[in-house]
Motif scaffolding. Structure first.
Motif, mmCIF file in Angstrom:
data_model
loop_
_atom_site.group_PDB
_atom_site.id
_atom_site.type_symbol
_atom_site.label_atom_id
_atom_site.label_comp_id
_atom_site.label_asym_id
_atom_site.label_seq_id
_atom_site.Cartn_x
_atom_site.Cartn_y
_atom_site.Cartn_z
ATOM 1 N N ARG A 279 0.832 -1.219 0.000
ATOM 2 C CA ARG A 279 0.000 0.000 0.000
ATOM 3 C C ARG A 279 0.861 1.262 0.000
ATOM 4 O O ARG A 279 0.615 2.213 0.720
ATOM 5 C CB ARG A 279 -0.973 0.018 1.186
ATOM 6 N N VAL A 280 1.895 1.262 -0.838
ATOM 7 C CA VAL A 280 2.737 2.445 -1.001
ATOM 8 C C VAL A 280 2.943 2.692 -2.489
ATOM 9 O O VAL A 280 2.823 1.770 -3.306
ATOM 10 C CB VAL A 280 4.116 2.280 -0.319
ATOM 11 N N GLU A 281 3.220 3.931 -2.813
ATOM 12 C CA GLU A 281 3.567 4.286 -4.188
ATOM 13 C C GLU A 281 5.048 4.603 -4.216
ATOM 14 O O GLU A 281 5.494 5.555 -3.582
ATOM 15 C CB GLU A 281 2.755 5.502 -4.648
ATOM 16 N N VAL A 282 5.805 3.789 -4.926
ATOM 17 C CA VAL A 282 7.250 3.998 -4.947
ATOM 18 C C VAL A 282 7.850 3.411 -6.214
ATOM 19 O O VAL A 282 7.326 2.446 -6.779
ATOM 20 C CB VAL A 282 7.914 3.361 -3.705
ATOM 21 N N THR A 283 8.914 4.028 -6.670
ATOM 22 C CA THR A 283 9.695 3.566 -7.814
ATOM 23 C C THR A 283 11.119 3.296 -7.328
ATOM 24 O O THR A 283 11.483 3.683 -6.216
ATOM 25 C CB THR A 283 9.740 4.638 -8.911
ATOM 26 N N PRO A 284 11.944 2.653 -8.142
ATOM 27 C CA PRO A 284 13.339 2.486 -7.741
ATOM 28 C C PRO A 284 14.020 3.811 -7.404
ATOM 29 O O PRO A 284 14.798 3.900 -6.458
ATOM 30 C CB PRO A 284 13.973 1.815 -8.966
ATOM 31 N N HIS A 285 13.700 4.853 -8.171
ATOM 32 C CA HIS A 285 14.303 6.154 -7.880
ATOM 33 C C HIS A 285 13.747 6.718 -6.573
ATOM 34 O O HIS A 285 14.435 7.455 -5.868
ATOM 35 C CB HIS A 285 14.060 7.134 -9.025
ATOM 36 N N GLY A 286 12.503 6.362 -6.256
ATOM 37 C CA GLY A 286 11.944 6.787 -4.981
ATOM 38 C C GLY A 286 12.685 6.161 -3.804
ATOM 39 O O GLY A 286 12.811 6.780 -2.742
ATOM 40 N N LEU A 287 13.171 4.942 -3.987
ATOM 41 C CA LEU A 287 13.973 4.305 -2.941
ATOM 42 C C LEU A 287 15.309 5.024 -2.778
ATOM 43 O O LEU A 287 15.835 5.139 -1.667
ATOM 44 C CB LEU A 287 14.199 2.830 -3.260
ATOM 45 N N ARG A 288 15.861 5.492 -3.868
ATOM 46 C CA ARG A 288 17.105 6.282 -3.805
ATOM 47 C C ARG A 288 16.855 7.582 -3.032
ATOM 48 O O ARG A 288 17.656 7.984 -2.201
ATOM 49 C CB ARG A 288 17.593 6.569 -5.226
ATOM 50 N N HIS A 289 15.727 8.247 -3.323
ATOM 51 C CA HIS A 289 15.351 9.454 -2.590
ATOM 52 C C HIS A 289 15.235 9.149 -1.098
ATOM 53 O O HIS A 289 15.685 9.919 -0.250
ATOM 54 C CB HIS A 289 14.012 9.987 -3.095
ATOM 55 N N THR A 290 14.606 8.017 -0.800
ATOM 56 C CA THR A 290 14.400 7.632 0.595
ATOM 57 C C THR A 290 15.720 7.369 1.288
ATOM 58 O O THR A 290 15.925 7.768 2.441
ATOM 59 C CB THR A 290 13.500 6.382 0.667
ATOM 60 N N ALA A 291 16.636 6.713 0.601
ATOM 61 C CA ALA A 291 17.952 6.441 1.174
ATOM 62 C C ALA A 291 18.671 7.743 1.516
ATOM 63 O O ALA A 291 19.252 7.884 2.604
ATOM 64 C CB ALA A 291 18.796 5.615 0.201
ATOM 65 N N ALA A 292 18.630 8.700 0.602
ATOM 66 C CA ALA A 292 19.289 9.983 0.839
ATOM 67 C C ALA A 292 18.656 10.717 2.016
ATOM 68 O O ALA A 292 19.355 11.276 2.869
ATOM 69 C CB ALA A 292 19.200 10.847 -0.418
ATOM 70 N N THR A 293 17.326 10.690 2.087
ATOM 71 C CA THR A 293 16.624 11.356 3.182
ATOM 72 C C THR A 293 16.961 10.706 4.515
ATOM 73 O O THR A 293 17.167 11.385 5.525
ATOM 74 C CB THR A 293 15.104 11.311 2.936
#
Length: 287
Positions: free
Chosen positions: A229-243
């Motif tokens: 139940r999340v909206e995420v792409t591989p690049h979104g995981l990269r964003h999350t890692a940086a955050t």
């Protein structure tokens, strides 16, 4: 020639180039400008009467009085400029009035998953995905690799010891090589995957002799994200890692090096608060 007639001729030309809905939007933008011009200057709009001051004032009015968003303001002024450029081509006016600079909109921080969303995703990957899937998701989320960098890794690019480990990205953006350290949980999952690895040179082999493609990885993540139940792409995981790194107290220079950013400005985007965070701050600060 009245503004109404000029509008009509200009819009007739647009009908041969654009969809009906676009032409209707152009017409609304021009009519609104004509109304503002008449109310502000006390005279009917004519292309010869428009000055650079009018354009600056109209831009300001759209922002401060009408409360239009930057994208809308810029679109409306672009339509007016197109109309005036057409008038110049027709010999109706001699030169175009100066146009103000487009309104710039502050970019929001890239979308990163909240901690609870990260946990939901990882839980579903463990439950429904393969060991390979979990290793890939952990690598994206823990080390912040680009998806093209992750799927292009070879087994020899991974080095792990008892308490540390890293991957070598041989061809990052700009064809630059860098070593990216691996956090503990990522190392743990990668060790399990390497033990189960079917063989071959690629860390994440695909269905052929080549490695898993970025498209295949995106599809895998999208399917598992539905269950989480999340909206995420591989690049979104990269964003999350940086955050995650910056939230833990890491400095911009270090995070930029890990992510392979050439400019600190790119990394600094992740320090911008989300709309939710800003809303929480103003709620707590209200008297």
């Amino acid at each position: 020639m009245s503004s109404q007639n000029v509008f009509a001729s200009f819009l007739e030309l647009q009908k041969t180039r654009l969809a009906v809905s676009s032409v209707q939007a152009y017409e609304r933008d021009l009519r609104d400008f004509a109304t503002w011009f008449a109310q502000t200057n006390g005279q009917e709009l004519g292309p010869q009467a428009v000055t650079s001051i009018d354009m600056r004032e109209y831009q300001s009015w759209l922002q401060t009085v009408a409360g239009r968003k930057p994208q809308t303001v810029n679109r409306r002024l672009l339509v007016i400029r197109m109309w005036l450029a057409w008038c110049q081509e027709q010999g109706i006016i001699g030169r175009l009035p100066g146009m103000p600079r487009p309104v710039r909109e502050q970019k929001a921080a890239p979308k990163a998953l909240e901690r609870v969303e990260q946990n939901r995703l990882l839980r579903e990957v463990e439950r429904r995905g393969s060991t390979r899937d979990l290793a890939l998701v952990r690598l994206l989320l823990g080390a912040g690799l680009r998806i093209s960098e992750a799927v292009g890794l070879r087994r020899e690019d991974v080095t792990m010891g008892e308490r540390s480990g890293y991957v070598v990205v041989s061809q990052g953006k700009g064809n630059k090589r860098r070593e990216v350290p691996l956090p503990a949980e990522t190392r743990k999952v990668l060790k399990v995957w390497l033990d189960e690895h079917p063989g071959g040179p690629w860390l994440f082999p695909g269905r052929t002799e080549r490695h898993l493609t970025a498209r295949q990885a995106q599809k895998m993540l999208a399917q598992l994200a539905v269950f989480a139940r999340v909206e995420v792409t591989p690049h979104g995981l990269r964003h999350t890692a940086a955050t995650n790194m910056l939230s833990s107290g890491a400095d911009l220079v270090t995070v930029a090096e890990i992510l392979g950013h050439e400019s600190l400005d790119t990394t600094a985007r992740y320090t911008k608060p989300s709309a939710r965070k800003m809303a929480e701050v103003v709620e707590k600060g209200e008297v």
